[in-house]
Design a protein around this motif. Structure first.
Motif, PDB file in Angstrom:
ATOM      1  N   ARG A  11     -89.582  12.418-104.848  1.00  0.00           N
ATOM      2  CA  ARG A  11     -88.623  11.615-104.083  1.00  0.00           C
ATOM      3  C   ARG A  11     -87.748  10.730-104.972  1.00  0.00           C
ATOM      4  O   ARG A  11     -86.543  10.632-104.751  1.00  0.00           O
ATOM      5  CB  ARG A  11     -89.349  10.764-103.051  1.00  0.00           C
ATOM      6  N   TYR A  12     -88.314  10.095-105.955  1.00  0.00           N
ATOM      7  CA  TYR A  12     -87.516   9.241-106.840  1.00  0.00           C
ATOM      8  C   TYR A  12     -86.498  10.070-107.625  1.00  0.00           C
ATOM      9  O   TYR A  12     -85.353   9.663-107.795  1.00  0.00           O
ATOM     10  CB  TYR A  12     -88.430   8.466-107.798  1.00  0.00           C
ATOM     11  N   GLN A  15     -83.533  11.163-105.395  1.00  0.00           N
ATOM     12  CA  GLN A  15     -82.883  10.090-104.647  1.00  0.00           C
ATOM     13  C   GLN A  15     -81.359  10.160-104.712  1.00  0.00           C
ATOM     14  O   GLN A  15     -80.698   9.910-103.704  1.00  0.00           O
ATOM     15  CB  GLN A  15     -83.410   8.730-105.128  1.00  0.00           C
ATOM     16  N   GLU A  35     -82.611   6.476 -95.159  1.00  0.00           N
ATOM     17  CA  GLU A  35     -83.196   7.358 -96.167  1.00  0.00           C
ATOM     18  C   GLU A  35     -84.553   7.887 -95.727  1.00  0.00           C
ATOM     19  O   GLU A  35     -84.835   9.084 -95.862  1.00  0.00           O
ATOM     20  CB  GLU A  35     -83.325   6.609 -97.496  1.00  0.00           C
ATOM     21  N   TRP A  39     -85.747  11.764 -95.145  1.00  0.00           N
ATOM     22  CA  TRP A  39     -86.906  12.290 -95.864  1.00  0.00           C
ATOM     23  C   TRP A  39     -87.959  12.823 -94.887  1.00  0.00           C
ATOM     24  O   TRP A  39     -88.559  13.872 -95.122  1.00  0.00           O
ATOM     25  CB  TRP A  39     -87.507  11.210 -96.759  1.00  0.00           C
TER      26      TRP A  39
END
Length: 98
Positions: A11-12, A15, A35, A39
């Motif tokens: 996820r990071y 982003q 966000e 997700w």
């Protein structure tokens, strides 16, 4: 409660792609999408049956290929699943179910 998805670890790294998709939604007039909501759509719907491991480029491609209509169909269904309906009158319920 939502369990961890195996792509949560990316996820990071993805982003910027998520931010780009949210900006696209905003330009189309759908700026209220958060966000976490996007997700959740990806992990719950798009990658639900993803049996194979994906490369990060494929994950980014999945994010960037999300269509507004697909996301909002999912969001609408999820909203109905979570809603509690109460009918004071049995006739109202029967009328609805016709």
């Amino acid at each position: 409660m939502r369990t961890n998805h195996r792509f949560d670890s990316f996820r990071y790294q993805v982003q910027p792609a998520i931010a780009s998709k949210l900006e696209e939604f905003s330009l189309l007039g759908y700026g209220d999408v958060k966000e976490q909501e996007l997700w959740d759509y990806l992990t719950t719907k798009k990658w639900r049956k993803s049996a194979e491991d994906k490369r990060i480029a494929e994950i980014v491609d999945d994010i960037l290929s999300v269509k507004v209509g697909d996301y909002f169909n999912f969001a609408t269904i999820e909203a109905f699943k979570g809603a509690e309906f109460a009918f004071d009158d049995e006739d109202e319920l029967r009328e609805l179910l016709k």
